[in-house]
Design a protein around this motif. Structure first.
Motif, mmCIF file in Angstrom:
data_model
loop_
_atom_site.group_PDB
_atom_site.id
_atom_site.type_symbol
_atom_site.label_atom_id
_atom_site.label_comp_id
_atom_site.label_asym_id
_atom_site.label_seq_id
_atom_site.Cartn_x
_atom_site.Cartn_y
_atom_site.Cartn_z
ATOM 1 N N LYS A 87 3.433 -4.967 -4.085
ATOM 2 C CA LYS A 87 4.133 -3.902 -3.368
ATOM 3 C C LYS A 87 3.129 -2.831 -2.909
ATOM 4 O O LYS A 87 3.122 -2.410 -1.756
ATOM 5 N N LEU A 88 2.254 -2.440 -3.824
ATOM 6 C CA LEU A 88 1.263 -1.402 -3.491
ATOM 7 C C LEU A 88 0.354 -1.863 -2.356
ATOM 8 O O LEU A 88 0.054 -1.108 -1.435
ATOM 9 N N ALA A 89 -0.029 -3.129 -2.437
ATOM 10 C CA ALA A 89 -0.934 -3.644 -1.403
ATOM 11 C C ALA A 89 -0.255 -3.646 -0.044
ATOM 12 O O ALA A 89 -0.846 -3.288 0.972
ATOM 13 N N SER A 90 1.052 -3.996 -0.032
ATOM 14 C CA SER A 90 1.745 -4.079 1.248
ATOM 15 C C SER A 90 2.045 -2.690 1.817
ATOM 16 O O SER A 90 2.234 -2.511 3.007
ATOM 17 N N GLU A 91 2.091 -1.688 0.929
ATOM 18 C CA GLU A 91 2.398 -0.339 1.419
ATOM 19 C C GLU A 91 1.152 0.525 1.595
ATOM 20 O O GLU A 91 1.247 1.731 1.776
ATOM 21 N N GLN A 92 0.011 -0.066 1.569
ATOM 22 C CA GLN A 92 -1.230 0.711 1.664
ATOM 23 C C GLN A 92 -1.290 1.476 2.995
ATOM 24 O O GLN A 92 -0.892 0.951 4.034
ATOM 25 N N ILE A 93 -1.781 2.732 2.926
ATOM 26 C CA ILE A 93 -1.869 3.550 4.147
ATOM 27 C C ILE A 93 -3.274 3.459 4.713
ATOM 28 O O ILE A 93 -4.261 3.625 3.989
ATOM 29 N N ASP A 94 -3.335 3.184 6.017
ATOM 30 C CA ASP A 94 -4.644 3.101 6.646
ATOM 31 C C ASP A 94 -5.049 4.489 7.120
ATOM 32 O O ASP A 94 -4.601 4.991 8.135
ATOM 33 N N ILE A 95 -5.923 5.131 6.337
ATOM 34 C CA ILE A 95 -6.274 6.512 6.672
ATOM 35 C C ILE A 95 -7.228 6.602 7.856
ATOM 36 O O ILE A 95 -7.546 7.688 8.318
ATOM 37 N N THR A 96 -7.649 5.466 8.357
ATOM 38 C CA THR A 96 -8.542 5.525 9.520
ATOM 39 C C THR A 96 -7.757 5.557 10.830
ATOM 40 O O THR A 96 -8.307 5.777 11.897
ATOM 41 N N LEU A 97 -6.423 5.333 10.739
ATOM 42 C CA LEU A 97 -5.596 5.360 11.962
ATOM 43 C C LEU A 97 -5.537 6.781 12.516
ATOM 44 O O LEU A 97 -5.500 7.744 11.751
ATOM 45 N N PRO A 98 -5.532 6.974 13.841
ATOM 46 C CA PRO A 98 -5.450 8.339 14.391
ATOM 47 C C PRO A 98 -4.102 8.973 14.046
ATOM 48 O O PRO A 98 -3.068 8.311 14.125
ATOM 49 N N ALA A 99 -4.120 10.257 13.638
ATOM 50 C CA ALA A 99 -2.878 10.934 13.240
ATOM 51 C C ALA A 99 -2.121 11.442 14.464
ATOM 52 O O ALA A 99 -2.694 11.595 15.533
#
Ligand code: DAH
Length: 347
Positions: A87-99
């Motif tokens: 579950k954690l792996a599938s919900e990981q947030i990609d912090i490199t994506l532009p906000a």
């Protein structure tokens, strides 16, 4: 019976090892440790045993139960952790994506200038006070030595609300009268009052029917014109820079005597002459003067004992000069882009 118990443990352990999901493990748990399971079965068969045998076999059965439930619990934990990790792996947030851009405001430039002026005066021990925008004729004019019918009233095209007595204040000077009256005539006064004022002007680049003034008043004993000059020098240097000089020119206001216009060195050309100062090298920033004895008296102060000075800045004018704004309407058109532009041009 002991053989049976061993077999049960072996069988269950094998099944547990082969289990591939939490559901399967739960099923094994119910099958082996449940009421209708083989262990329960064996327990009920103990009835036929001798006391001695019961003791021994009961112990063995307990151990079996214990071992089995420990292994089952470990397996359950394993699957639960696995589930959580997936579950954690599938919900990981990609912090490199532009906000997503969140629009941010900027401080209103007029408010900013007023705050700066307030801070400078507060550092000199002045109070910042307030007064009503809907004002009585008495405070706006009469107590300030401008009686009914006096021509000085015409210079301030006033908005009247009720007959001739209630009006939208045309200047912040009525706060002088209010402050002195509230102080009671027996103690010094040191205040500034920034606030909205109103006049029946047609709006253009330099006029607005609503604008802001910053009024100032100091009343004490032995106050002289040189105190006003000294105060001005300090204020102006703090607001515009150490190299800025001040000068007074004679003027006329009904509530001050003598009255002056206060000029400061043009900060655009440093006094050399430019379009901002119309080649004079000086810029007028306020009206000021020594509080008229009539005003002191009207407000409860004995002019034989007390004296004081007063001044009035046009807040927009200060901000326009400071930020190179050439249209007073800029402050009131609610265009955020303009506030932001001036925010960056901060000097
Ligand atoms: N109230 C004046 C005006 O609106 C400005 C002013 C001049 C205020 C001289 C003062 C003063 O306190 O001393 O034009």
């Amino acid at each position: 019976m002991e053989e049976q118990a061993k077999n049960i443990l072996q069988e269950a352990t094998l099944k547990l090892e082969a289990a591939t999901s939490l559901e399967e493990v739960n099923e094994i748990k119910v099958t082996y440790l449940g009421k209708k399971g083989p262990i329960s079965e064996l327990t009920s068969q103990m009835r036929e045993l001798s006391v001695e045998e019961k003791k021994e076999f009961g112990k063995a059965l307990n151990e079996l139960k214990q071992t089995l439930s420990t292994s089952i619990d470990a397996k359950i934990k394993f699957f639960e952790e696995e589930k959580l990790n997936t579950k954690l792996a599938s919900e990981q947030i990609d912090i490199t994506l532009p906000a997503t851009k969140v629009p941010v405001g900027a401080p209103n430039i007029l408010e900013k200038v007023i705050e700066e002026v307030e801070e400078v005066f507060m550092s000199l021990g002045y109070d910042v006070v307030d007064g009503p925008e809907i004002e009585e004729d008495k405070y706006n004019f009469e107590l300030l030595n401008i009686p009914l019918g006096h021509p000085a009233r015409d210079a301030q095209d006033t908005f009247y609300i009720e007959d001739e007595r209630i009006l939208l204040r045309s200047q912040t000077s009525p706060v002088q009268a209010r402050t002195m009256i509230a102080a009671g005539g027996d103690k010094p006064v040191r205040m500034i009052c920034p606030g909205k004022t109103y006049r029946r002007d047609s709006d253009d680049a330099t006029h607005s029917h609503q604008f802001m003034q910053i009024e100032g008043l100091l009343v004490d004993k032995d106050i002289k014109l040189s105190d006003l000059k000294g105060t001005f020098d300090v204020i102006v240097k703090k607001l515009f820079g150490e190299d800025i000089e001040t000068r007074f020119r004679p003027s006329y206001y009904q509530f001050t005597e003598p009255s002056v216009e206060t000029d400061i060195t043009c900060f655009a050309c440093k006094g050399k002459g430019c379009s901002l100062c119309k080649n004079t090298g000086w810029i007028t920033v306020s009206g000021a003067g020594m509080v008229h004895p009539n005003v002191l008296r009207n407000c409860g102060y004995d002019p034989a004992v007390w004296s004081g000075f007063a001044f009035g800045f046009g807040a927009e004018r200060l901000a326009m000069l400071k930020y190179g704004i050439n249209d007073i309407r800029t402050f009131y058109n609610t265009d955020l882009r303009e506030s932001k532009t001036f925010d960056r041009r901060d000097v």
